[in-house]
Motif scaffolding. Structure first.
Motif, PDB file in Angstrom:
ATOM      1  N   THR A   6      12.467 -10.520   7.079  1.00 44.19           N
ATOM      2  CA  THR A   6      11.407  -9.533   6.845  1.00 44.19           C
ATOM      3  C   THR A   6      11.837  -8.548   5.772  1.00 44.19           C
ATOM      4  OG1 THR A   6      10.785  -9.736   9.167  1.00 44.19           O
ATOM      5  CG2 THR A   6       9.915  -7.856   7.969  1.00 44.19           C
ATOM      6  N   ALA A   7      13.087  -8.131   5.803  1.00 42.79           N
ATOM      7  CA  ALA A   7      13.591  -7.193   4.796  1.00 42.79           C
ATOM      8  C   ALA A   7      13.542  -7.809   3.398  1.00 42.79           C
ATOM      9  CB  ALA A   7      15.012  -6.765   5.142  1.00 42.79           C
ATOM     10  N   LYS A   8      13.896  -9.095   3.291  1.00 42.20           N
ATOM     11  CA  LYS A   8      13.861  -9.772   1.987  1.00 42.20           C
ATOM     12  C   LYS A   8      12.415  -9.940   1.504  1.00 42.20           C
ATOM     13  CE  LYS A   8      18.234 -12.164   2.048  1.00 42.20           C
ATOM     14  NZ  LYS A   8      18.979 -13.381   1.870  1.00 42.20           N
ATOM     15  N   LEU A   9      11.514 -10.297   2.413  1.00 43.53           N
ATOM     16  CA  LEU A   9      10.101 -10.415   2.042  1.00 43.53           C
ATOM     17  C   LEU A   9       9.557  -9.070   1.572  1.00 43.53           C
ATOM     18  CD1 LEU A   9       8.665 -12.744   4.836  1.00 43.53           C
ATOM     19  CD2 LEU A   9       8.891 -13.268   2.406  1.00 43.53           C
ATOM     20  N   ASP A  10       9.914  -8.022   2.288  1.00 42.60           N
ATOM     21  CA  ASP A  10       9.462  -6.681   1.928  1.00 42.60           C
ATOM     22  C   ASP A  10       9.998  -6.281   0.559  1.00 42.60           C
ATOM     23  OD1 ASP A  10       7.984  -4.374   2.567  1.00 42.60           O
ATOM     24  OD2 ASP A  10       9.802  -3.323   3.208  1.00 42.60           O
ATOM     25  N   LYS A  11      11.262  -6.580   0.316  1.00 45.49           N
ATOM     26  CA  LYS A  11      11.878  -6.261  -0.975  1.00 45.49           C
ATOM     27  C   LYS A  11      11.202  -7.050  -2.107  1.00 45.49           C
ATOM     28  CE  LYS A  11      16.478  -5.529  -2.849  1.00 45.49           C
ATOM     29  NZ  LYS A  11      17.909  -5.662  -2.634  1.00 45.49           N
ATOM     30  N   GLY A  12      10.928  -8.342  -1.871  1.00 44.90           N
ATOM     31  CA  GLY A  12      10.238  -9.155  -2.866  1.00 44.90           C
ATOM     32  C   GLY A  12       8.827  -8.672  -3.130  1.00 44.90           C
ATOM     33  N   PHE A  13       8.144  -8.289  -2.063  1.00 45.69           N
ATOM     34  CA  PHE A  13       6.775  -7.774  -2.183  1.00 45.69           C
ATOM     35  C   PHE A  13       6.773  -6.494  -3.019  1.00 45.69           C
ATOM     36  CE2 PHE A  13       3.122  -5.391  -0.559  1.00 45.69           C
ATOM     37  CZ  PHE A  13       2.119  -6.328  -0.733  1.00 45.69           C
ATOM     38  N   ASN A  14       7.708  -5.593  -2.738  1.00 41.94           N
ATOM     39  CA  ASN A  14       7.802  -4.354  -3.502  1.00 41.94           C
ATOM     40  C   ASN A  14       8.170  -4.624  -4.955  1.00 41.94           C
ATOM     41  OD1 ASN A  14       7.065  -2.758  -1.340  1.00 41.94           O
ATOM     42  ND2 ASN A  14       9.172  -2.439  -0.679  1.00 41.94           N
ATOM     43  N   ALA A  15       8.969  -5.652  -5.199  1.00 37.05           N
ATOM     44  CA  ALA A  15       9.325  -6.013  -6.572  1.00 37.05           C
ATOM     45  C   ALA A  15       8.097  -6.507  -7.333  1.00 37.05           C
ATOM     46  CB  ALA A  15      10.416  -7.083  -6.568  1.00 37.05           C
ATOM     47  N   ILE A  16       7.248  -7.281  -6.678  1.00 34.06           N
ATOM     48  CA  ILE A  16       6.014  -7.756  -7.321  1.00 34.06           C
ATOM     49  C   ILE A  16       5.122  -6.569  -7.677  1.00 34.06           C
ATOM     50  CG2 ILE A  16       3.865  -9.033  -6.930  1.00 34.06           C
ATOM     51  CD1 ILE A  16       5.548 -11.022  -5.262  1.00 34.06           C
ATOM     52  N   LEU A  17       4.998  -5.619  -6.761  1.00 33.82           N
ATOM     53  CA  LEU A  17       4.201  -4.414  -7.039  1.00 33.82           C
ATOM     54  C   LEU A  17       4.784  -3.641  -8.220  1.00 33.82           C
ATOM     55  CD1 LEU A  17       3.461  -3.093  -3.440  1.00 33.82           C
ATOM     56  CD2 LEU A  17       1.853  -4.148  -5.014  1.00 33.82           C
ATOM     57  N   ALA A  18       6.103  -3.507  -8.251  1.00 31.96           N
ATOM     58  CA  ALA A  18       6.757  -2.776  -9.342  1.00 31.96           C
ATOM     59  C   ALA A  18       6.562  -3.484 -10.679  1.00 31.96           C
ATOM     60  CB  ALA A  18       8.234  -2.597  -9.037  1.00 31.96           C
ATOM     61  N   ILE A  19       6.645  -4.806 -10.666  1.00 28.15           N
ATOM     62  CA  ILE A  19       6.449  -5.574 -11.903  1.00 28.15           C
ATOM     63  C   ILE A  19       5.014  -5.405 -12.412  1.00 28.15           C
ATOM     64  CG2 ILE A  19       6.288  -7.929 -12.820  1.00 28.15           C
ATOM     65  CD1 ILE A  19       8.749  -8.583 -11.015  1.00 28.15           C
ATOM     66  N   CYS A  20       4.046  -5.492 -11.504  1.00 26.94           N
ATOM     67  CA  CYS A  20       2.643  -5.289 -11.907  1.00 26.94           C
ATOM     68  C   CYS A  20       2.448  -3.906 -12.511  1.00 26.94           C
ATOM     69  CB  CYS A  20       1.712  -5.459 -10.710  1.00 26.94           C
ATOM     70  SG  CYS A  20       1.448  -7.139 -10.172  1.00 26.94           S
ATOM     71  N   LEU A  21       2.968  -2.882 -11.853  1.00 21.81           N
ATOM     72  CA  LEU A  21       2.820  -1.515 -12.346  1.00 21.81           C
ATOM     73  C   LEU A  21       3.544  -1.323 -13.669  1.00 21.81           C
ATOM     74  CD1 LEU A  21       1.683   1.299 -11.753  1.00 21.81           C
ATOM     75  CD2 LEU A  21       3.810   1.798 -10.542  1.00 21.81           C
TER      76      LEU A  21
END
Length: 187
Positions: A6-21
């Protein structure tokens, strides 16, 4: 307590958001710079930034649901007994599931209808724009079902799920009141 997965998924999800922004900011800044300094621009950058903004918004909605950060009226629900909290939580999530089903169905139709329609500047299929609704629907369905499972079958989970968050002003006021009370005790 979160699992390593879950922590890795959360980190990956946040990375996708950061890349989009980040990409959106870079493209908009570059386009403004080119227009201001060179009287030209990248026509595709504005449209691609719009795609990124839509994806960022919808993915952010998934993240907010996961973190229980959407707006909610929990002050009344907090005062209910555990059974009342559970009933209110289940009813509100049933409404959310109904809305998600409608959103998913509409997004699916728009995605399939626009699969062969290309956006004017980037040439990308418009289904890329509407497909995020499908992804959001699936992601939010999973989160809501998991939370409903916890509410129904995990003892005491309802108090975690129905969270009362006070505003920053209330927190500041409460902290000041506590500080003044402590100062009064010292005198």
């Amino acid at each position: 307590m979160t699992s390593p997965i879950t922590a890795k998924l959360d980190k990956g999800f946040n990375a996708i958001l950061a890349i989009c922004l980040g990409l959106m900011g870079i493209l908009i800044f570059l386009n403004v710079l080119l227009r201001y300094c060179f009287n030209s621009g990248l026509p595709w950058a504005e449209e691609f930034s719009r795609f990124l903004f839509v994806w960022l918004t919808f993915l952010g909605a998934i993240g907010a649901l996961k973190d229980n950060a959407h707006l909610g009226f929990t002050s009344l629900v907090q005062k209910l007994p555990p059974t009342g909290k559970k009933i209110a939580y289940i009813l509100s999530n049933a409404i959310v599931l109904y809305c998600l089903a409608a959103l998913f169905e509409g997004s699916w139709e728009m995605t399939t209808m626009s699969a062969h329609t290309l956006s004017p500047a980037t040439g990308l299929p418009l289904s890329y724009m509407y497909g995020i609704g499908v992804i959001m629907g699936i992601g939010m369905f999973g989160i809501v079902f998991f939370k409903l499972y916890r509410a129904l079958f995990v003892k005491g989970a309802i108090d975690e799920l129905v969270v009362l968050r006070e505003s920053e002003d209330d927190r500041d006021f409460s902290a000041d009141a506590d500080h003044h009370a402590q100062q009064g005790d010292k005198k």
